[in-house]
Design a protein around this motif. Structure first.
Motif, PDB file in Angstrom:
ATOM      1  N   LEU A   1       8.280  -0.735 -12.980  1.00 39.51           N
ATOM      2  CA  LEU A   1       8.900  -0.406 -11.490  1.00 39.51           C
ATOM      3  C   LEU A   1       8.099   0.645 -10.801  1.00 39.51           C
ATOM      4  O   LEU A   1       7.766   1.076  -9.655  1.00 39.51           O
ATOM      5  N   THR A   2       8.034   1.763 -11.675  1.00 42.39           N
ATOM      6  CA  THR A   2       7.130   3.114 -11.353  1.00 42.39           C
ATOM      7  C   THR A   2       5.746   2.713 -10.651  1.00 42.39           C
ATOM      8  O   THR A   2       5.459   3.092  -9.492  1.00 42.39           O
ATOM      9  N   ASN A   3       5.079   1.901 -11.359  1.00 39.92           N
ATOM     10  CA  ASN A   3       3.643   1.490 -11.104  1.00 39.92           C
ATOM     11  C   ASN A   3       3.711   0.693  -9.822  1.00 39.92           C
ATOM     12  O   ASN A   3       2.808   0.619  -9.012  1.00 39.92           O
ATOM     13  N   ASN A   4       4.739  -0.147  -9.462  1.00 40.17           N
ATOM     14  CA  ASN A   4       4.718  -1.218  -8.706  1.00 40.17           C
ATOM     15  C   ASN A   4       5.227  -0.049  -7.249  1.00 40.17           C
ATOM     16  O   ASN A   4       4.591  -0.408  -6.127  1.00 40.17           O
ATOM     17  N   ILE A   5       5.877   0.841  -7.642  1.00 38.43           N
ATOM     18  CA  ILE A   5       6.132   1.821  -6.374  1.00 38.43           C
ATOM     19  C   ILE A   5       5.035   2.545  -6.192  1.00 38.43           C
ATOM     20  O   ILE A   5       4.622   2.536  -4.857  1.00 38.43           O
ATOM     21  N   LEU A   6       4.177   2.974  -7.020  1.00 39.00           N
ATOM     22  CA  LEU A   6       3.021   3.646  -6.633  1.00 39.00           C
ATOM     23  C   LEU A   6       1.821   2.663  -5.871  1.00 39.00           C
ATOM     24  O   LEU A   6       1.472   3.329  -4.941  1.00 39.00           O
ATOM     25  N   LEU A   7       2.038   1.322  -6.203  1.00 41.34           N
ATOM     26  CA  LEU A   7       1.021   0.280  -5.411  1.00 41.34           C
ATOM     27  C   LEU A   7       1.507   0.321  -3.915  1.00 41.34           C
ATOM     28  O   LEU A   7       0.730   0.258  -2.801  1.00 41.34           O
ATOM     29  N   LEU A   8       2.767  -0.010  -3.691  1.00 44.55           N
ATOM     30  CA  LEU A   8       3.242   0.115  -2.472  1.00 44.55           C
ATOM     31  C   LEU A   8       3.190   1.261  -1.737  1.00 44.55           C
ATOM     32  O   LEU A   8       2.913   1.210  -0.288  1.00 44.55           O
ATOM     33  N   GLU A   9       3.429   2.388  -2.036  1.00 46.30           N
ATOM     34  CA  GLU A   9       3.091   3.686  -1.637  1.00 46.30           C
ATOM     35  C   GLU A   9       1.857   3.755  -1.100  1.00 46.30           C
ATOM     36  O   GLU A   9       1.638   4.325  -0.160  1.00 46.30           O
ATOM     37  N   ALA A  10       0.853   3.346  -1.977  1.00 42.45           N
ATOM     38  CA  ALA A  10      -0.555   3.550  -1.511  1.00 42.45           C
ATOM     39  C   ALA A  10      -0.830   2.801  -0.196  1.00 42.45           C
ATOM     40  O   ALA A  10      -1.698   3.035   0.385  1.00 42.45           O
ATOM     41  N   SER A  11      -0.346   1.314  -0.163  1.00 44.83           N
ATOM     42  CA  SER A  11      -0.523   0.473   0.979  1.00 44.83           C
ATOM     43  C   SER A  11       0.127   1.440   2.244  1.00 44.83           C
ATOM     44  O   SER A  11      -0.413   1.359   3.449  1.00 44.83           O
ATOM     45  N   ILE A  12       1.350   1.898   2.096  1.00 44.49           N
ATOM     46  CA  ILE A  12       1.851   2.774   3.215  1.00 44.49           C
ATOM     47  C   ILE A  12       0.839   3.891   3.607  1.00 44.49           C
ATOM     48  O   ILE A  12       0.729   4.166   4.787  1.00 44.49           O
ATOM     49  N   TYR A  13       0.688   4.541   2.887  1.00 42.95           N
ATOM     50  CA  TYR A  13      -0.230   5.909   2.960  1.00 42.95           C
ATOM     51  C   TYR A  13      -1.420   5.299   3.785  1.00 42.95           C
ATOM     52  O   TYR A  13      -1.924   6.045   4.440  1.00 42.95           O
ATOM     53  N   THR A  14      -2.117   4.358   3.314  1.00 39.46           N
ATOM     54  CA  THR A  14      -3.320   3.467   3.966  1.00 39.46           C
ATOM     55  C   THR A  14      -3.181   3.215   5.425  1.00 39.46           C
ATOM     56  O   THR A  14      -3.694   3.761   6.469  1.00 39.46           O
ATOM     57  N   ASN A  15      -1.754   2.728   5.663  1.00 41.38           N
ATOM     58  CA  ASN A  15      -1.524   2.529   7.090  1.00 41.38           C
ATOM     59  C   ASN A  15      -1.182   3.626   7.883  1.00 41.38           C
ATOM     60  O   ASN A  15      -1.667   3.408   9.069  1.00 41.38           O
TER      61      ASN A  15
ATOM     62  N   SER B   1      14.511   4.881  -4.913  1.00 45.95           N
ATOM     63  CA  SER B   1      14.326   3.784  -5.967  1.00 45.95           C
ATOM     64  C   SER B   1      13.729   4.607  -7.250  1.00 45.95           C
ATOM     65  O   SER B   1      14.415   4.388  -8.163  1.00 45.95           O
ATOM     66  N   ARG B   2      13.041   5.546  -7.109  1.00 46.21           N
ATOM     67  CA  ARG B   2      12.343   6.350  -8.206  1.00 46.21           C
ATOM     68  C   ARG B   2      13.283   7.345  -8.776  1.00 46.21           C
ATOM     69  O   ARG B   2      13.177   7.558  -9.952  1.00 46.21           O
ATOM     70  N   LYS B   3      14.076   7.744  -7.966  1.00 43.39           N
ATOM     71  CA  LYS B   3      15.175   8.433  -8.680  1.00 43.39           C
ATOM     72  C   LYS B   3      16.325   7.942  -9.580  1.00 43.39           C
ATOM     73  O   LYS B   3      16.941   8.333 -10.638  1.00 43.39           O
ATOM     74  N   LEU B   4      16.599   6.471  -9.206  1.00 47.34           N
ATOM     75  CA  LEU B   4      17.559   5.687 -10.078  1.00 47.34           C
ATOM     76  C   LEU B   4      17.038   5.100 -11.240  1.00 47.34           C
ATOM     77  O   LEU B   4      17.727   4.870 -12.126  1.00 47.34           O
TER      78      LEU B   4
END
Length: 740
Positions: free
Chosen positions: A154-168, A145-148
């Motif tokens: 959208l980049t900030n929302n990707i950062l937020l979702l990534e943080a949740s996944i990294y926490t998992n 998604s970041r590449k497109l």
């Protein structure tokens, strides 16, 4: 002049036609500009309603945007609208509806070239995969998604979702990096909302890492932002987090304040009614869209029926098809009504289940805390009992006194073993045990176990033999302390039920790879054996085969339970073969890494007879007055002088002013703990041996003692011979290593 020139070239009629075309184009352009402005305002409204958790209002604004898109046949706008529908329903945990809109967007994307739309579609796909627990697939989709698109929001929302996944997946450093970037974000659409979510997530990570102070700071920052901007869902989450953190850190007054605030939020009539309204609005919007699809099909069929080439059979089939669709629509409406009622019932039942679950968790936590407190507090008076008994036995008592003192010593040691077993089981239940991965010598671990139990074997007139495979690498990587506990329990158990017999401890190498070995261990005896019926429950807590066995042989019945749980930490399992009257065999396999480089080894092994205690001067750090007296007398027996520090601050001051051969450091003290005092001393003295003397509790970790700078640990109450051995080993090994 230019107008005259054009007039001559193309003529008046042509010029008039050109003017009409330009006017029409200008009118359409003005209309499109107004439409774009309207849509932008609608999406801004939607974003505000979404942040304030006004789901019904948010859905109404999206419905308005969808109508504009369909009127203007704007596929990109319709795609954006479907994406926002999907995200909103995903945040409301309605995955079924979210996937419905995501699928509709997928169909539109097939015929639309729209890079931002493709990027957002991948972002939603990642969110759906994250919800299913597919963390690494979700990360891959976010990268695509970041590449497109480089859209900032959208980049900030990707950062937020990534943080949740990294926490998992417990990559906390990466998660924290993302979240700190979001706290200071410059997003023109969701700056405050993203900062609020980032603070909430940082608070959650801080609590996981036992940093309650940081957790409180981030939760309060999130609460301040949420209250300022009206983010109702985030206000509720912040209250929950603050109540939980204060409770975990022991600040019950503050916890109660936020718990009451949370209860007011949950129990308010507004929230209950709002939940019902949101559910009804969501179902109505979905129903309207599905009916809209049916209406399109009906219109298409009517158009076909009016065509010149229609036939009677086509008309009949069309009528039948429309009838079926009508029936399906009615059925769908009824199903939605049933679903609403079912949702209300499920909501009520879920609340009841949550209350029952919370009560069960609280009861389990209370049991764990109670056992931890009891076992820890029992150690302090028990230290006085065992210590004074040892001192009295050393002062040449009369024969009848010696008999009583020996009984007292035996009872104290039995009680200590029972307390240790209870604490070990409690730690296992609370998942507080983690295996170490340090270098150790397996042969020495097994040899020490066998040597320490030889006296028990002599009393039972039983031979205790170690059969060790010499091909096993000398240096292995693992947890020697837990391995020692496993074999102490297995060998001690075998000796308990074997008289005038033999107990063998076997260690064999089954396989050797480049950096790992597979080892086979067995403890077998020719004692009383275990019946098939008893074998089914032998590894359960407080089970010893039968009441008669328990009365005859004693013990807690926890030894084999501890063995089973400890082996589980290593990914291994215990097996049993036994026949009543012919002995038992307990065996297991274990994979261990080993040190491939066998360098030159300098031996610092010392025997107790090599220790020259006379003239040593140590610092005893202990807050309990009785323990101070006992420890000082035990040191005096070996002609060791000592200074007493009542707390950690005194210990630091005395260590700076004086020179000591060693420091005996109590861990649990008022003021600064023994661990913190050790860290402070290590700042100005790297070499002095520091031995931790502690009644280990549920939350204590041997690894944390070593990380603080302790050289060794002796658990209270301790056996005098262990006490002297540890002092001698650490002082004289330190001196030998220094001379080398």
């Amino acid at each position: 002049m230019i107008f005259n020139l054009v007039n001559k070239k193309i003529g008046k009629k042509s010029l008039l036609l050109l003017c009409i075309v330009l006017c029409i184009q200008f009118t359409f352009a003005q209309s499109d500009g107004n439409s774009t402005s309207d849509v932008k305002a609608i999406f801004n409204e939607f974003m505000q309603y979404r942040h304030e958790n006004k789901v019904d209002k948010a859905l109404e604004t999206l419905n308005e945007a969808a109508n504009i898109a369909e009127r203007n046949e704007d596929s990109k706008l319709l795609l954006d609208t479907y994406h926002q529908y999907a995200r909103l329903f995903l945040e409301e945990e309605d995955r079924e509806t979210a996937i419905f809109y995501w699928d509709r967007a997928s169909i539109l994307l097939r015929d639309t070239s729209y890079s931002y739309g493709e990027a957002f579609h991948l972002y939603l796909d990642a969110a759906l995969r994250y919800g299913e627990g597919n963390n690494f697939q979700a990360l891959k989709q976010l990268e695509e998604s970041r590449k497109l698109s480089n859209n900032r929001n959208l980049t900030n929302n990707i950062l937020l979702l990534e943080a949740s996944i990294y926490t998992n997946i417990e990559k906390y450093d990466d998660a924290v990096k993302n979240l700190h970037a979001l706290i200071v974000n410059s997003d023109d659409k969701e700056r405050a909302y993203l900062a609020t979510r980032a603070n909430l997530q940082l608070a959650k990570i801080s609590v996981t890492l036992d940093d309650f102070e940081d957790g409180i700071i981030h939760s309060k920052a999130a609460l301040e932002l949420a209250e300022k901007h009206g983010f109702s869902k985030e206000i509720k989450i912040a209250y929950e987090q603050l109540s939980g953190i204060y409770e975990a850190s022991g600040n019950y007054d503050e916890s109660l304040v936020y718990a009451k605030g949370l209860a007011q939020i949950k129990d308010s009539i507004f929230n209950v009614e709002k939940a019902k309204l949101d559910a009804n609005a969501a179902d109505k919007i979905r129903f309207d869209h599905q009916m809209n699809e049916l209406n399109k099909l009906q219109a298409k069929n009517e158009e076909l029926s009016e065509s010149k080439n229609r036939s009677e059979i086509t008309a009949i089939l069309t009528s039948a098809f429309l009838t079926i669709i009508s029936l399906l629509a009615v059925s769908l409406f009824r199903n939605n009504q049933i679903k609403l009622k079912t949702n209300d019932l499920l909501y009520t039942k879920n609340k009841e289940l949550e209350l029952a679950r919370d009560a069960a968790v609280s009861a389990m936590q209370a049991k764990t805390n109670f056992l931890s407190t009891v076992t820890h507090e029992l150690r302090t008076p028990l230290y006085a009992v065992t210590g004074l008994t040892h001192l009295l036995l050393e002062e040449n008592p009369s024969e009848h006194q010696k008999e009583h003192l020996k009984s007292l010593k035996f009872s104290g040691e039995y009680l200590l073993n029972f307390i240790n077993d209870i604490l070990q089981i409690n730690k296992i239940d609370a998942e507080k045990l983690e295996p170490l991965n340090i270098e150790f010598k397996l042969h020495k671990v097994l040899d020490d176990v066998v040597e320490s139990l030889q006296q028990n074997a002599h009393e039972k007139k039983t031979k205790l033999i170690l059969d060790y495979d010499p091909t096993i690498p000398k240096k292995l990587l693992g947890d020697p302390i837990k391995l020692s506990q496993i074999f102490m329990n297995l060998v001690g158990n075998a000796l308990k039920f074997t008289k005038n017999g033999k107990v063998e401890v076997l260690a064999k190498m089954l396989k050797k790879d480049e950096d790992q070995v597979k080892l086979y261990f067995e403890v077998r005896d020719n004692g009383i054996g275990i019946s098939e019926e008893q074998q089914k429950n032998i590894f359960e807590s407080f089970e010893q085969g039968s009441i008669q066995i328990n009365r005859e042989y004693g013990g807690t019945g926890l030894g084999l339970t501890i063995v089973k749980s400890l082996l589980g930490l290593f990914g291994s399992s215990i097996h049993l073969e036994s026949e009543l009257g012919h002995g038992s065999s307990f065996y297991f396999e274990m994979d261990l890494n080993y040190e491939t480089k066998e360098g030159e080894e300098i031996s610092f092994e010392l025997n107790p007879e090599d220790f020259q205690f006379k003239g040593l001067h140590v610092l005893v750090v202990e807050d309990n007055k009785i323990n101070q007296v006992i420890t000082k007398k035990m040191l005096t027996k070996k002609e060791i002088s000592c200074d007493i520090a009542n707390n950690g601050n005194e210990a630091i001051d005395l260590a700076k002013k004086n020179t000591y051969d060693a420091i005996l450091m109590d861990i649990h003290m008022p003021g600064i703990s023994g661990e913190e005092a050790t860290r402070q001393i290590r700042k100005f003295d790297k070499n002095i041996p520091i031995i931790a003397l502690t009644a280990i509790s549920l939350d204590d970790s041997l690894e944390s003692f070593y990380e603080a700078g302790c050289n060794d640990v002796v658990t209270k109450p301790f056996k005098p011979e262990v006490f002297y051995q540890k002092i001698g080993e650490n002082i004289f090994r330190s001196k030998m290593e220094g001379s080398v």
